[in-house]
Design a protein around this motif. Structure first.
Motif, PDB file in Angstrom:
ATOM      1  N   ILE A   1      -8.482  -8.059   1.377  1.00 10.07           N
ATOM      2  CA  ILE A   1      -7.132  -7.539   1.160  1.00 10.07           C
ATOM      3  C   ILE A   1      -6.665  -6.779   2.393  1.00 10.07           C
TER       4      ILE A   1
ATOM      5  N   LYS B   1      -5.094  -5.624  -7.463  1.00  8.23           N
ATOM      6  CA  LYS B   1      -6.114  -5.461  -6.424  1.00  8.23           C
ATOM      7  C   LYS B   1      -7.506  -5.790  -6.969  1.00  8.23           C
ATOM      8  N   GLU B   2      -7.760  -5.358  -8.196  1.00  6.57           N
ATOM      9  CA  GLU B   2      -9.067  -5.607  -8.800  1.00  6.57           C
ATOM     10  C   GLU B   2      -9.334  -7.105  -8.980  1.00  6.57           C
TER      11      GLU B   2
ATOM     12  N   GLN C   1     -10.165  -8.588  -5.569  1.00  6.43           N
ATOM     13  CA  GLN C   1     -11.497  -8.162  -5.147  1.00  6.43           C
ATOM     14  C   GLN C   1     -12.583  -8.902  -5.927  1.00  6.43           C
TER      15      GLN C   1
ATOM     16  N   TRP D   1      -3.777   3.722  -4.219  1.00  7.43           N
ATOM     17  CA  TRP D   1      -4.086   3.631  -2.791  1.00  7.43           C
ATOM     18  C   TRP D   1      -5.472   3.021  -2.610  1.00  7.43           C
ATOM     19  N   SER D   2      -5.648   2.239  -1.571  1.00  2.00           N
ATOM     20  CA  SER D   2      -6.942   1.598  -1.336  1.00  2.00           C
ATOM     21  C   SER D   2      -8.007   2.614  -0.943  1.00  2.00           C
ATOM     22  N   ALA D   3      -7.597   3.682  -0.288  1.00  2.00           N
ATOM     23  CA  ALA D   3      -8.510   4.767   0.073  1.00  2.00           C
ATOM     24  C   ALA D   3      -7.905   6.068  -0.437  1.00  2.00           C
TER      25      ALA D   3
ATOM     26  N   ASN E   1      -3.076  -1.366  -8.841  1.00  2.00           N
ATOM     27  CA  ASN E   1      -4.529  -1.454  -8.746  1.00  2.00           C
ATOM     28  C   ASN E   1      -5.110  -2.568  -9.612  1.00  2.00           C
TER      29      ASN E   1
ATOM     30  N   HIS F   1      -3.239  -4.657   4.021  1.00  2.00           N
ATOM     31  CA  HIS F   1      -2.215  -3.814   3.399  1.00  2.00           C
ATOM     32  C   HIS F   1      -0.924  -3.738   4.208  1.00  2.00           C
TER      33      HIS F   1
ATOM     34  N   GLU G   1       0.845  -1.193   0.000  1.00  2.00           N
ATOM     35  CA  GLU G   1       0.000   0.000   0.000  1.00  2.00           C
ATOM     36  C   GLU G   1       0.882   1.245   0.000  1.00  2.00           C
ATOM     37  N   PRO G   2       0.988   1.971  -1.148  1.00  2.00           N
ATOM     38  CA  PRO G   2       0.238   1.789  -2.389  1.00  2.00           C
ATOM     39  C   PRO G   2       0.749   0.592  -3.189  1.00  2.00           C
TER      40      PRO G   2
END
Length: 474
Positions: free
Chosen positions: A220, A210-211, A214, A433-435, A207, A222, A203-204
């Protein structure tokens, strides 16, 4: 004491590098020990200063030594562990497309990442190998049959040799799976680990990976990553059976995971009976030292799943990547995918196998690396010239992109919009980043795989013009 021989084929810098590396791993050189100065050691050994400098640079990149201001280089601390003796010393495909989720108008200067100029495709060599493959006498017999689920044996054999020579990967052809991209390989792994559904990521981080996790219903967790490296201190508290990392060129910061943390990660996997997914994207493109040997090459416990790709070295639309499974996962793989066939066409695999076998692929990678080193150097030099201390550049020395960091009070979002209006496209980093609220607002992403040196110079000149008032540049 370092001994070198000019009578053997091993380069002099590599002899120096390997002997110092071995002394550090064995404990003969303890943490904090200062190495001889470059000039001093060069004079002692009777070699050029550049030879010693190259050896020291490689050791520093891999985390064995660190620079000390005014004192040269000192030995870095490497974890002392009961498993250290089992870990062998180091031997000498991610597609980000940030901002490409929707169609965008074409701009004159697009600092994107992932696509390549048309002229970089080795068209002549590829055509030559395709014609040779099409002339094979057994062509019709093989093209009219379903393929092995792991891919053509010829390609897997060539990959086995190539990966050992260039990345230190130790495997058999039976461990290699040919896939049609990173997403395909990760999706395969998600099915193999469907009974666990928990994974840790940087993290970061990338993406696209990550997809996939998910979409397969994985939870997930971090691991913090910073411009200074991956923080593994939290890993043991996460209770996950798998971790996904990019140790040779962390995405997006571009850092290299030092040898001490590589050992720490491998020891965690061995102790927890867990697996490490090593995404070795961009491994071909290192400009300040030799390519970093893979994490898999020092895995003494069969815990690393190694993934690589041809998307960055040949072309993305080729849709070929590869995965090396630990032997312990092969029974489950064969049982779960017993009726599958390879997703990559037989002809494409055979042409690529011929390309590798002939040495044309190695020569092509060498040319690509030289070309992108020029672009890398122009980018660094021009950005420094135009912006000086107003920016910090992360990811130098490797890969095909940078993270650009501004002063804390600068909002990158506004700079990106200003650049767009001037005909220059740079990208936000929030997708990594996740958020989004956790993403530093003063970072932006810039790649250079599509632009030549002149375009890079002109694009950065325009950025200075439009950003100067905000950054208070004269």
């Amino acid at each position: 004491m370092i001994y070198i021989s000019k009578e053997i084929n091993t380069p002099l810098y590599d002899q120096i590098y390997r002997q110092i590396q071995g002394d550090i791993i064995s404990g003969n050189l303890s943490p904090g020990t200062l190495l001889p100065g470059i000039r001093t050691l060069a004079k002692t050994l009777g070699v050029a200063r550049n030879t010693v400098d190259k050896a020291y640079t490689q050791l520093a990149v891999e985390g064995y030594i660190i620079p000390r201001k005014g004192a040269g280089f000192a030995v870095e601390s490497i974890r002392d562990s009961k498993k250290s003796a089992e870990l062998q010393p180091l031997s000498s495909g991610v597609s980000a497309h940030p901002g490409h989720e929707k169609a965008e108008k074409k701009l004159p200067y697009d600092f994107q990442y992932g696509s390549f100029p048309e002229e970089y495709f080795p068209k002549t060599a590829w055509k030559k190998h395709m014609l040779e493959v099409l002339a094979l006498p057994h062509l019709s017999a093989q093209m009219t049959q379903y393929q092995d689920k792991q891919g053509n044996l010829s390609l897997r054999c060539e990959l086995q040799n190539y990966l050992y020579q260039t990345r230190g990967v130790v495997c058999t052809e039976d461990q290699i799976l040919i896939g049609c991209g990173l997403h395909y390989s990760l999706d395969t792994l998600c099915k193999l680990f469907a009974g666990h559904k928990r994974i840790a990521m940087e993290e970061p981080g990338y993406n696209g990976a990550k997809e996939v996790f998910q979409n397969n219903g994985f939870t997930i967790r971090h691991i913090p990553s910073t411009p200074y490296g991956l923080d593994l201190s939290q890993l043991k508290t996460l209770a996950v059976p798998i971790v996904y990392v990019t140790p040779s060129h962390q995405f997006p910061y571009g850092t290299v995971l030092p040898i001490s943390k590589r050992r720490e990660l491998l020891e965690w996997a061995a102790e927890e009976n867990a697996y490490i997914i090593e995404d070795d994207y961009d491994s071909e493109y290192r400009y300040d030292a030799n390519p970093i040997p893979s994490l898999q090459s020092i895995d003494g416990h069969d815990r690393v799943i190694y993934i690589g790709t041809f998307s960055k070295s040949l072309f993305p639309s080729l849709r070929i990547n590869y995965m090396v499974l630990p032997k312990s996962l092969l029974p489950a793989y064969h049982q779960m995918f017993s009726t599958y066939s390879s997703p990559v066409t037989w002809l494409t695999q055979e042409v690529l196998a011929s390309f590798l076998r002939s040495g044309d692929y190695t020569r092509h990678v060498r040319r690509m690396c030289a070309a992108y080193r020029k672009r890398h150097d122009v980018f660094v030099q021009q950005l420094s010239q135009h912006f000086g201390p107003n920016i910090v550049l992360h990811g130098q020395g490797a890969g095909l992109h940078f993270l650009v960091e501004f002063a804390e009070e600068v909002e990158a979002e506004g700079l990106i919009q200003m650049a767009e209006e001037a005909g220059v496209r740079v990208y936000p980093v929030t997708p990594f980043w996740s958020a989004s609220e956790a993403c530093p607002p003063n970072l932006l992403f810039a790649g250079y795989s599509l632009l030549n040196e002149r375009q890079i110079q002109e694009g950065l000149r325009l950025l200075k013009e439009v950003w100067a008032p905000v950054l208070e540049i004269k």
